[in-house]
Design a protein around this motif. Structure first.
Motif: not given
Length: 167
Positions: A11-30, A150-159
């Motif tokens: 779940d954390l990997k999914i959130l981290a990947q979507l935070q970096k690029n919310g346009r990933l297709t489901n296949v790319e994300l998977a 300027l960072k879009p958000a604090f990265l989940i991996e760091s938290l």
């Protein structure tokens, strides 16, 4: 109210990947998180339903569209009752150029972030707020000259490094 599901490392990997690029297709994300497409989609839908994913958007280079200035403003309220904070926050919700408002501890009450066209636009905004008698005792303005980081958000991996937790 539904209890939020416990987040595991996938779940954390999914959130981290979507935070970096919310346009990933489901296949790319998977592929990036080590799942097949169907279980990945189920997890994403579950994360959305639980409120971990609150939206998707584009990062826009505003300076390419129009002149824009960032101004941070410290605000101190004249009184500090619950109603005073509520009145101020309610009024601030209506300010179009306000992009962030934080109630903070320390020497003042709020730190505000405005995105305005120019100094005149900022001054008009502040004067309008003062005219509304919403409890502003004093304010200090800080005009941003340059934003080298300027960072879009604090990265989940760091938290979440080396942790799994239920939020």
């Amino acid at each position: 109210m539904a209890i939020a599901p416990k987040l595991d490392r996938i779940d954390l990997k999914i959130l981290a990947q979507l935070q970096k690029n919310g346009r990933l297709t489901n296949v790319e994300l998977a592929n990036r998180v080590g799942l097949s497409a169907s279980p990945c989609l189920i997890r994403v839908k579950r994360l959305e339903a639980a409120g971990y994913i609150v939206g998707y958007g584009a990062q826009i280079a505003l300076q390419k569209i129009s002149s824009v200035m960032t101004v941070f403003t410290e605000v101190t309220l004249s009184d500090h009752r619950r109603d005073d904070f509520f009145r101020f926050e309610t009024a601030m919700q209506k300010v179009e150029s306000l992009v962030e408002a934080h109630l903070i501890s320390g020497g003042y009450d709020y730190l505000l972030k405005f995105m305005v066209r120019n100094i005149d636009h900022y001054q008009e905004t502040i004067e309008s707020l003062l005219d509304q008698n919403i409890g502003i005792e004093k304010y200090f303005s800080y005009i941003v000259i340059k934003s080298p980081i300027l960072k879009p958000a604090f990265l989940i991996e760091s938290l979440t490094r080396n942790t799994e937790r239920s939020l």
